[in-house]
Structure formats: C-alpha cells, structure tokens
Design an enzyme around this catalytic site. Structure first.
Site: not given
Length: 714
Positions: A573, A688
């Site tokens: 991320s 994610h």
C-alpha cells in the site's frame, strides 16, 4: 462507537523543515524529463478484456518460474498449516454477555462468526456456537462473500448490520442480523452493495451515508450525504439530514452514535474534508450543529457524558486563553456542548511527553482504557472520571518489549481484553477489570514456529538530516556479523500508522526458522512519536521518509548484519510506494524488492480508485510545487530504461477498490517496455490484501518467500 478510518488505508518530536531551494530546483528538473506521454492508460480499464489478458500472461510467466522452485510447495504447505492451525489465538470480542470470535480454518475457508461464554473462552477447549457461516451463506446467495464485520447497536449489541464484501473489496452489502436468534431479520434493513457508512440511531432507525445518485458521492468515491432511514420504509424515501461537498477529498461523511455505560447518547456526523481534517457536527433536534473542535482531531468515545477527543494539532478553544498540545487527549461535557457547540470547555485527560504518545482511547462501562507508546514500547492505563470532574490515571502492569493493544471492551461492564504480542512471543490476551485496575493472563496461543534460536534488538540509525530513526532487528543469537545473513527490511511510513513488534507465524515459519533476519523500521510518516513524527514527512517533506528507510538499510550493512547481496525489502500500500521509491532512488542498495498493492504513479494517483482522498498525505498535482515534488519521487515516472535495477516481485489484486491494481500494472508494463526483468502477480480476489481466504493468502506468502529465497537466501 469508535470512529476508524481506512488508509492506503503505523527519535522525538521534530519540527517540519522547509524543502531547500536547491532541492526544489532538482525536483523541477527531474519532473521535466519524467512527465512523458502515458502509454499505459489502457491498463486503467480494470476488468477490461485487453488488460485482463495482459494480467493473465504476466501471471503465467511469473508462476512458471516461482511455482516451479523446489521450495515453493513446501512454503505453501507451511503457510497454509500456520493459517489454518487450531492453535491460533481466537481473538475475543465482547457483545452483550458473550465472547464472539471470527475464525477461519481448512473447514471454514471464508470463516465463521461464533460465540461462547467468558468462562468457557478462558478454558483450553471453549464450547463455541456458530452464529454466521460465510461459506454456507456464499453458497446460498451464489456470491463470493467475504465478511467485513458486524456493526451492532450499543450497548446490548443484539441487532447488527453484517457487512458482506464480494471477493474482499471495500464496497459491501449490509444486512440486518439478530444475534440472539442467529438469523438474518426477515424484512429487516438491507443496504445494497456500495462504499457506505451506517450507525444505529435506535432499534428502528439507521443513519446512512451511501450513493444516493449524482452529487452524493465525493470525487474520491466516498459518501457525502447522510440520511435517516426508518424501519418499514423504502431506502429511497429516507430523509436527508446532512450534505457535504463533492470536492471534500477525505474519507467521506461518517455518521456515528456514541453511547456510554450511564445511558447517555450522542449522535454526530464527521465531515472528512481532507485526509486528516474533519469537521464534527452534533445532530440536535433543530438540525446539525458544528462543534468548535480543531480540524485535526479524532472523536474517540463517550463516558459519563464526557466526549473524548484526541488532538492532532495544537488547539486553543474559541473564547479561551488556555491551549492544548498536539497529541493530547481531552474531554468535553456533552450537555454543555449541546447547549453551546461553538464554545467548548475541555479538560485534560492525557498530555504527551517527549517520549510517550497516545495510541488508543476506548471506554468501558465506567472507565476509559488508554494505550501509549513510550519510545515504541507499549504502555496501558485505566482512566477514571472523578466526581469533581478531574481525570485520574492508573498504570497497568503490562510487560516491556511487547506491543500492547486494546482488543475489546463493553459498555455493559468494566472487563476488557488487552493484546500482548512480540516478534518471538506467541500472541496472548490479558483479561482486565477497569473497576480495580487488575490484569491477569487470559489466553495464549501455542508457538507456531521455533523462535528458540532468535533474539530481538532495538537499534537506531541516523538519517540524512541527523534524525535518529529506531528500528527492530530479529536475528539468530549466534548470527555471523560478516554481512552474509539474508535480511528482510520493511516499514510503512505514512498516515500516522505506528509500526510495532508483532507475532507473525507466517514470517516466523517461512523466514526466521530458515535463518533469515527480519527488520522493522520506525521511519517518519508513522505515529510512533506522535502527530509531529507523521507531519515531518507530509507532502513535499516526504523525501525524509525515504531517507530514513535508506539510512536503516545503510546501518544494517555498516553493522554487518547483512550486505547488499543479501538485503531484501518489502512493503504494501503506502509501503508499496515506499518500495517503489527505494527501488528507483537506490537500486544498487537492494538485491530483492517486494512491492505489494502499491501506489506507484504519483502523477496519476488522484484519479485512480480512492486516490484523491489521500491528497492530505501526498499533496496534489494541482499545486505546482507539490506536482514538481511528486514527479521527482513518482516511481512510475522516475523509472529509467537504462537503469540497473534489481528484479522486483510486484503483487496486486483485481478486487482492490482502495488503491487499485492500475499502479502495479502500469509500472510493470513500463518495465516490460524497457526490457527490465520483473515478476508480476495479480490475483482476482483479496481486496486490498493478500487474499480472500487462507488458501489464497498462503499462496501469496509462499510466492513472496520463494522469491526472497531465490534472491537473497540461496
């Protein structure tokens, strides 16, 4: 309720320093050469036929190499065994008078929600009763459901909204569930799929933020319009009570209803204007009224009708001469705030020191739990609001060299669980009672890897500007300090996220047991040393974060823990952006780079998925100075055809609707154009993260550690 945000979506206090003029000239010069026509916008069609064919081909090419390594099958088996182990710690959640847990194993791929009594939970063989079976529900609904939690009406927590995600994406469907009968409510509340927020105003009323049509979602894709929905009426007929602005580029508008153990209730709306700036509104009978709070603060909860707030900036309330320091926790009388929302009279609950900073603030029925970090060491306290209005604090006897977190509390009683974890210490929960400040062992999982040969050190590196940057090293006791040890270095460096020691059975089994060294760096951008540690790396000051990480790598080599030939780095991320920057700025430093669900195109991030909600962290291309800086550090734009780069592993997921897979795709495609070697893997599910279930996650981890074995261990 306790407000939380998702983020891309964890020394001393340092003042932010202006970027040197010479530095900005370099950045502008770099940006001139970096901003070329983008050939790979076609990969932004996330599920288009052409991009997905490209993904399929890249996946196959990578799998043909990595999955055929001798070590891959064993690592995959070991990772899955750890993830499915019955010896994992079942994390507790208090709901009503019971302990709940969400559990995955080989028989429950997508998991179950189950409950037991506190007495049974504390035994070696708890008697669990299944409440929700996500695998069975997925088969029934013909959907690839991934559970995203329950939002229950406090304090009893008998009625809940269950969040169900397809494949792990952030967007979810909400369905009303009765915990007492363990059934979905016939004719109950249902909120169709979307990025949406909700709160229980009462048993028959929800406050909802979602996509109601044009003008009701921000440019970042988050809800800005809050409506009140009454049971028995169509969702579309719900009544609007607040609307923000489509250009608000934070995390949308969030409704919340705070309840305390004394029966008080407070309904609020958070208007998230930017990544870290919010306005707070009380929902009063005559409409929403803005609270006189600073833009940078978090509302944490309610106790004894005292609103608890943590400050992320220095603040002097309107009409007052007394200020409060950044990092403080304060309380505000809710009754007085309702009478006069603009003029608040706070009391100090906690003030940070040069080394100790607040982390979590969570109420019980009659007290408040506070965790802090003291030079990255976990601390915990019970706070009590006395009859004379003062706050008293009692320190809890938590162990040193462990990460301490608040697992669960209840508004029905004062019992709580704290988590205790460290790199080599199997995770456990401690059962406490805020009424008397007691703390005793609760439950500890069995060791899932052999840590008997390892030790942990906390060291410091000196960054380019002289800042001391702490980091943890986990290594063999008899390590040969000759630079030959395979070493994996990681960090996050953003969004005020604190990186602290944690027990990772997968990392321990697949890396430490096999002789690897693991390093966790507490670089700027995180929250380990309070808000200023984070702010020191915001926007055009961000190069400090990357310098900090590089300094830790240099320090490891100087101390001869490892060498360039044996040094690998990984991050996901925002940490994936960190990896991309280190990859392009210091390619000679690293032998292997794992780039997970990353941001990489920093000139295009604002129009990708939820990217515009992170302008407060990264800056905006609409601001010339910030655009120049972003161009100077953007991995996608700084990649050079004649660069001598290590061969990276780039991982992402098609179902990531937060950062999205586009950054990873475009970066890989440009490397392909430049004939630079790389590995690429994009799984279809997982959101994610590493996967939507244990099998997917195990394969992802096996792939990563096989790659690391190939590069720095063999």
């Amino acid at each position: 309720m306790h407000w939380t945000r998702s983020v891309a979506g964890a020394a001393g206090i340092l003042a932010a320093m202006a970027v040197a003029g010479a530095g900005m000239k370099v950045a502008k010069a770099q940006s001139t050469t970096a901003e070329q026509p983008d050939k790979y916008t076609w990969l932004e069609d996330i599920r288009g036929d052409k991009p997905m064919q490209w993904v399929k081909e890249e996946n196959a090419r990578t799998a043909a190499v990595i999955e055929k390594q001798k070590v891959f099958a064993q690592l995959d088996e070991d990772a899955l065994k750890v993830l499915d182990s019955p010896d994992k710690l079942p994390g507790p959640t208090f709901r009503g008078g019971l302990v709940y847990n969400t559990w995955r194993d080989k028989d429950h791929l997508r998991g179950i929600v189950r409950h037991t009594t506190l007495e049974s939970y504390l035994t070696n063989d708890p008697k669990w009763e299944t409440v929700i079976d996500y695998d069975a529900l997925g088969k029934q609904d013909k959907q690839s459901w991934v559970g995203h939690g329950l939002d229950c009406m406090e304090p009893e927590e008998e009625r809940c909204m269950v969040a169900l995600s397809v494949g792990g994406e952030d967007a979810a469907t909400f369905k009303e569930f009765d915990l007492k009968t363990a059934t979905f409510v016939d004719g109950g509340f249902v909120m169709p799929r979307g990025k949406q927020r909700m709160a229980w105003l009462d048993k028959d009323t929800l406050l909802i933020g979602r996509d109601w049509g044009p003008g009701t979602m921000s440019v970042a894709g988050y809800p800005i319009t809050i409506r009140k929905w009454k049971r028995g009426t169509p969702l579309e007929s719900s009544v609007e009570i607040y609307r923000g602005d489509v250009n608000d580029n934070g995390y949308g508008n969030n409704p919340g209803v705070l309840v305390d153990g004394q029966g008080n209730k407070l309904a609020l709306i958070e208007r998230s204007k930017t990544t870290f700036e919010s306005e707070w509104y009380l929902l009063l009978p005559d409409g929403p009224k803005k609270l006189g709070l600073p833009l940078k603060c978090n509302v944490e909860g309610l106790l004894d009708n005292q609103l608890l707030v943590s400050l992320q900036e220095d603040w002097t309330p309107a009409g007052s001469s007394k200020g409060f320091a950044q990092g403080s926790v304060i309380s505000i009388d809710a009754a007085a705030a309702q009478a006069d929302p603009a003029h608040l009279k706070p009391m100090v609950v906690f003030t940070p020191s040069a080394q100790e900073f607040a982390q979590e603030v969570v109420p019980t029925k009659n007290h408040v739990l506070l965790t802090t970090l003291e030079h990255v060491q976990g601390r915990a306290y019970v706070l009590t609001h006395s009859k004379d209005g003062q706050w008293m604090r009692k320190k809890l006897p938590v162990p040193d060299n462990q990460t301490i977190g608040i697992v669960t509390t209840s508004l029905l009683h004062d019992k709580f669980f704290l988590s205790e974890t460290g790199f080599l210490t199997p995770s456990s929960v401690l059962l406490g009672d805020a009424a008397d400040g007691s703390l005793k062992p609760g439950k500890t999982q069995k060791a899932l890897f052999d840590a008997s040969r390892d030790v942990v050190e906390q060291l410091e590196a000196t960054s380019k500007d002289g800042t001391k940057v702490p980091y943890f090293v986990v290594h063999r006791k008899d390590i040969a300090m000759d630079g030959s040890t395979p070493t994996l270095l990681t960090a996050y460096g953003g969004f005020q996220v604190s990186n602290t020691p944690y027990y990772s059975a997968v990392m321990g089994k697949l890396w430490l047991e096999r002789g690897g060294t693991f390093v966790l760096a507490n670089i700027r951008g995180g929250g380990e040393f309070g808000p200023a540690w984070h702010e020191a790396g915001l926007k055009t000051h961000r190069q400090r974060i990357y310098d900090d990480f590089y300094a830790v790598g240099q320090d490891l080599i100087t101390r001869k823990f490892t060498s360039t030939e044996h040094l690998a780095i990984e991050g996901g991320s925002n940490g994936g952006l960190l990896m991309g920057v280190e990859f392009t700025q210091h390619p000679e430093m690293w032998k292997a780079v794992v780039i997970q669900v990353p941001l990489l195109d920093m000139l295009g991030f604002e129009h990708m998925s939820a990217g515009s909600s992170w302008v407060g962290e990264y800056g905006s291309t609409k601001v010339p100075e910030e655009r120049a800086f972003l161009a100077s550090i953007s991995p996608y734009n700084q990649l050079k055809p004649d660069g001598h780069y290590p061969e990276p592993l780039i991982f992402t997921t098609t179902a990531d609707d937060r950062v999205g897979p586009v950054h990873a795709r475009k970066f890989a495609a440009k490397m392909e154009e430049y004939h630079l070697p790389f590995y690429y893997d994009e799984i279809t599910e997982g959101g994610h993260g590493a996967g939507a279930d244990n099998k997917q996650a195990a394969r992802t981890w096996a792939e990563e550690y096989t790659y690391l074995t190939m590069k720095v261990m063999n």
